[in-house]
Write an enzyme that holds these catalytic residues in place. Sequence first.
Site, PDB file in Angstrom:
ATOM      1  N   GLU A  66       1.055  -1.350   0.243  1.00 57.33           N
ATOM      2  CA  GLU A  66      -0.276  -0.223   0.025  1.00 57.33           C
ATOM      3  C   GLU A  66       1.592   1.788   0.050  1.00 57.33           C
ATOM      4  OE1 GLU A  66      -2.800   1.017  -0.974  1.00 57.33           O
ATOM      5  OE2 GLU A  66      -3.492  -1.599  -0.760  1.00 57.33           O
ATOM      6  N   TYR A 149      -6.410   6.368   3.907  1.00 54.21           N
ATOM      7  CA  TYR A 149      -6.530   6.318   2.616  1.00 54.21           C
ATOM      8  C   TYR A 149      -5.745   4.614   3.163  1.00 54.21           C
ATOM      9  CZ  TYR A 149      -5.177   2.918  -0.553  1.00 54.21           C
ATOM     10  OH  TYR A 149      -5.112   1.374  -1.511  1.00 54.21           O
ATOM     11  N   ASP A 167     -10.025   5.558  -2.368  1.00 49.81           N
ATOM     12  CA  ASP A 167      -8.717   5.898  -3.483  1.00 49.81           C
ATOM     13  C   ASP A 167      -9.269   6.735  -4.290  1.00 49.81           C
ATOM     14  OD1 ASP A 167     -10.118   3.948  -4.956  1.00 49.81           O
ATOM     15  OD2 ASP A 167      -7.822   4.057  -5.405  1.00 49.81           O
TER      16      ASP A 167
END
Length: 327
Positions: A66, A149, A167
């Site tokens: 991520e 996020y 996102d």
Amino acid sequence: MAIADPVTRGTVTPGTVTPGTVFPDTVFPDTVTPRSGAILDWYAAHQRDLPWRRPDATPWAVLVSEIMLQQTPVARVLPVYAAWLARWPSPASLAASPAGDAVRAWGRLGYPRRALRLHATAQALVERHGGQVPASADALRALPGIGSYTAAAVASFAFGQRHAVLDTNVRRVLARLVSGRELPSASPSAAERRLAESLLPEPPAVAARWSVAVMELGALVCTAARPRCASCPVAASCAWRRAGHPADGGPRRTQKYAGTDRQCRGRLLAVLRDCAGPVPGSQLEAAWADQLQRSRALDGLVADGLVDPLPDGRFALPGTHPVPGTH
DNA sequence: GAGACGTGGAC
DNA sequence: TGTCCAAGTCT
């Protein structure tokens, strides 16, 4: 009797429902609606095989992915991700290495402060979380480099929790599908957050799968430019398409790069990255002609902790060379 | 909330 | 060739 199929259909009663029947999204509140079912079905058929989505991906691996994927295309992340996890399969292993090793391993992914923050996060995990990635979104959010996020993404994708994952892909899909606009606003609004939460399927595991499915739809079909509406599983109910694909507002501000401090910082750091040890100032001078700008950029890199100035006048990646008097 | 913060592929 | 764009975060 009702049959619960949480992944694709929600709760339905045989005899009253035929597959493919179109319902308003209010028919099955608190479960999986036909629209989300269509996206889940599409994802099951079209999802990419990405290493951080495999069952053996640890929470640490998901977290690493991520961070690397922030503002960075999948194709460029893949090789760096593989090398990173081979070298640092756990937070503790990364925490035990100097930060400069992380910056070097980051390579040319861009935004190298992410490498620094990932290293700091690894240290925080060792010091405050027993070397484990916490499952709590709030605890994740408190770690360096992890915003709303990424906290929601890790809680969802690594731990199967139910969070709105907003996102840029999800925001674009919802803007088009629900709001009839081509592009989302500059930053997520409270209304947008409420909308995303209202669309989340109720079972946490399904919600997590739905989030990644919408992201994938945005990445592969509902793209920023040239969306592939002919391949979209929810084109029939898309507000933007129904409105005739109206173009969004005025000119987007395009960010210059050539000649900026950003480019200068990149050049200087590239020199450090590509050298095994400390480099003399003269070598950095060769990397950027403008003396004033070079000096300003180097100061910035030092202030950010991406570069260590050594007592002998040379420069090194952080923590890779002993600096007397720092302990 | 606007701006800083990397990099390179695609069109 | 230049512009746009890619799973954001921080200040």
